[in-house]
Structures are given as C-alpha cells and as structure tokens.
Design a protein around this motif. Structure first.
Motif, short mmCIF file in Angstrom:
data_model
loop_
_atom_site.label_atom_id
_atom_site.label_comp_id
_atom_site.label_asym_id
_atom_site.label_seq_id
_atom_site.Cartn_x
_atom_site.Cartn_y
_atom_site.Cartn_z
N MET A 2 0.83 -1.20 0.00
CA MET A 2 0.00 0.00 0.00
C MET A 2 0.87 1.25 0.00
O MET A 2 1.80 1.37 0.80
CB MET A 2 -0.91 0.01 1.23
CG MET A 2 -1.91 -1.12 1.27
SD MET A 2 -3.00 -1.01 2.70
CE MET A 2 -3.83 -2.60 2.58
N LEU A 7 -3.39 5.87 0.79
CA LEU A 7 -3.97 6.01 2.13
C LEU A 7 -4.44 7.45 2.36
O LEU A 7 -5.47 7.69 2.99
CB LEU A 7 -2.94 5.62 3.19
CG LEU A 7 -2.51 4.16 3.20
CD1 LEU A 7 -1.44 3.93 4.27
CD2 LEU A 7 -3.70 3.23 3.44
N GLN A 11 -8.21 8.83 3.35
CA GLN A 11 -8.52 9.78 4.41
C GLN A 11 -9.40 10.92 3.89
O GLN A 11 -10.37 11.32 4.54
CB GLN A 11 -7.24 10.36 4.99
CG GLN A 11 -6.42 9.39 5.84
CD GLN A 11 -5.13 10.04 6.32
OE1 GLN A 11 -4.33 10.50 5.52
NE2 GLN A 11 -4.95 10.09 7.62
N LEU A 40 -6.21 0.52 -4.28
CA LEU A 40 -6.10 0.30 -2.84
C LEU A 40 -7.00 -0.84 -2.39
O LEU A 40 -6.62 -1.66 -1.55
CB LEU A 40 -6.46 1.59 -2.09
CG LEU A 40 -6.31 1.56 -0.57
CD1 LEU A 40 -4.86 1.31 -0.16
CD2 LEU A 40 -6.80 2.87 0.05
N LEU A 65 -8.80 0.21 8.09
CA LEU A 65 -7.65 0.74 7.35
C LEU A 65 -7.48 2.23 7.61
O LEU A 65 -6.35 2.73 7.68
CB LEU A 65 -7.81 0.48 5.86
CG LEU A 65 -6.63 0.89 4.97
CD1 LEU A 65 -5.34 0.20 5.42
CD2 LEU A 65 -6.92 0.57 3.51
N ALA A 69 -4.24 4.37 8.59
CA ALA A 69 -3.79 5.51 7.78
C ALA A 69 -3.55 6.74 8.66
O ALA A 69 -2.56 7.46 8.49
CB ALA A 69 -4.82 5.82 6.70
#
Length: 297
Positions: A2, A7, A11, A40, A65, A69
């Motif tokens: 990743m 990430l 967000q 992702l 996740l 992040a």
C-alpha cells in the motif's frame, strides 16, 4: 504494498464523502481518485467502500484501514518534527493561518518574536477562517492554525489534529453610544433580548459563539444585519442599527458612537482560542512563540 498517497486519498474521501470532493481537496481529477481507490481495494483484498445514496462511505474494513492511515500520518508527522528538532529550529519555514483578529493579536506578534530568536526561520501567514483552516491543516497546506471554539473543532482524541489551548477571550456587549444601557457598568445579556442585532455571517465560528450565548441567556437574537468583519459590525452599531457582541481582546478600537460594556449573567459567552497542529508534530518555534505571547495577554 500500500502506498502512502493512496492512504491519503482514503482519508480525504472519508472527510469529504464524495470522489469529487476528495479530488478537489487533493487537486486531482475524479478519475484519478477513483483509480487509486480501486487499486487500494485490490491491495487490501477486501471491499473498502460502499455507496450510501449519492455518497461513498467506508465499510467496516475501510474504517479499520482508516485508523492505520491516521496512525501512519501521525508517525510521519513525528518524523518531520524530530528532523526539525535536529536542526534546532534554526532553518526552514512554518506556514501559519488564522482569522483576522488571530493574526493581529497572536500570529503577527509571535512571528515578530520568532524573527529575533530564530532569524533564519521563515513564517508565512495566511488569513483563513476556522472552518476552512482545519481541512488545510490536515492536507498539509498549513503547518499551524489559530482557531476558535466551534462545532467544527475536532475532539480531543482526534487522530489527525491536536489542539493546544492558547487563551479564553470573553465577549462584551457593543452598544450604540445613546443606548438605554450604555450608562451601566455591566450589561445583562438577557436585557438585550428585544434588540436588533448585528451578527457575523452564518456558518462562521463567531456566529456560533453569539447565537449560543444568546440561547444560554434565554432568547433567540433578532438578527437584522450580517458582518463578519468587526470594524464593519461596529460601524453598524455606531449608526444605531443594532447591538452586537465583540471579543474583549478586540474591543471597539475607539470607534466613535460605540460603547462597550462587560456582560454579566450566569454564563458569559466566551471564545476559546487554540493553536491546531497535525497529530504527531512536536513543539515548534512558532508554537512556542504563540503560547508565550498568549500568556502575556
């Protein structure tokens, strides 16, 4: 594996709720955001997103996740902070933002003090309201912002933003000079229930403070005029067009035709001023200067 940028997109999607909103915030195209989120999802091996009406929201796996992040972002901020500390704060730039009175009362004096103690460190200051400043901070467009109490402030345990309280600033009543209560030493906020009001524009933190204070005093203000700039609001008050609340640190600045009086009552409205930084960042020269200057006010 990743990538950090994917990430970051996750967000922002969580914050904005739509691919288009995330794309605007990150200065990407919606198709690029969608492609990176699809990658992702394949890397994660589980569905991360689900449609909810016209918006996208994270699945339970996506929420898991997201927590990681946020933790990764905070750890990276700690690394940046440690590197800045290694340089002893003598070099580099800090990008700061705040609403107008925060610049006048806090950021400008703190930056001036910093020039004396850290002459090689540069501070860039931008005028930005609380409701806009916080997303800019999270996106890395600003490094420190001065904000005021607002429903939009993050919780104390927010994984992305840390708040440092700077000071408490009480609100005072600003009245036309010939007002019936202008001769009083203090004014009960409830006594202004029947007045016409000058108020900051809807959606601003200052408007929240005014309306919340009036509600606590038992009434809904009859708002006739809107002005977020305090000099404009005081000009309306001076002309006898209404009353308003003004932070004590600002005062009337000698505006002719305006009388400012402290408020009395069970709960005098105040605005709390904070310095907001990204979670994981340590003390910086500007943050230290801000706290030191606020302690003198």
């Amino acid at each position: 594996m990743m990538e950090l940028r994917r990430l970051r997109i996750l967000q922002e999607l969580h914050a904005e709720g739509t691919v288009a909103g995330a794309a605007r915030a990150l200065h990407l195209t919606p198709s690029a955001v969608s492609q990176q989120l699809a990658v992702l999802g394949r890397e994660a091996g589980v569905p991360l997103l689900e449609r909810h009406g016209r918006r996208l929201r994270l699945t339970a796996a996506g929420q898991v996740l997201l927590k990681h992040a946020d933790a990764v972002a905070a750890q990276l901020e700690t690394a940046r902070s440690d590197l800045a500390a290694y340089a002893d704060g003598r070099l580099g730039v800090e990008r700061a933002g705040g609403f107008p009175s925060a610049i006048v009362l806090l950021l400008a004096p703190a930056a001036a003090a910093l020039r004396r103690t850290h002459p090689d460190r540069r501070v860039e200051i931008s005028e930005v309201e609380t409701e806009v400043a916080l997303p800019m901070l999270v996106r890395g467009e600003l490094d420190i912002v001065v904000v005021m109490s607002s429903a939009k402030l993050p919780a104390a345990d927010d994984p992305r933003i840390r708040l440092v309280e700077l000071m408490v600033d009480p609100q005072d009543a600003a009245l036309p000079a010939g007002h019936r209560l202008a001769g009083e030493e203090q004014v009960d906020l409830a006594a202004l229930a029947g007045e016409d009001w000058v108020a900051p524009l809807p959606g601003t933190a200052c408007r929240e403070v005014l309306e919340a204070g009036c509600r606590q005093a038992g009434f809904q203000p009859r708002i006739m005029h809107g002005a977020t700039d305090f000099s404009a609001a005081l000009a309306l008050v001076a002309c006898g067009l209404g009353v308003t609340l003004i932070p004590r640190l600002i005062g009337s600045a000698g505006t002719a035709g305006v009388t400012v009086r402290p408020l009395t009552g069970p709960r005098v409205p105040v605005r709390l001023l904070y310095a907001a930084v990204r979670r994981g960042s340590g003390p910086t020269p500007l943050l230290s200067a801000l706290c030191a200057h606020a302690a003198t006010l």
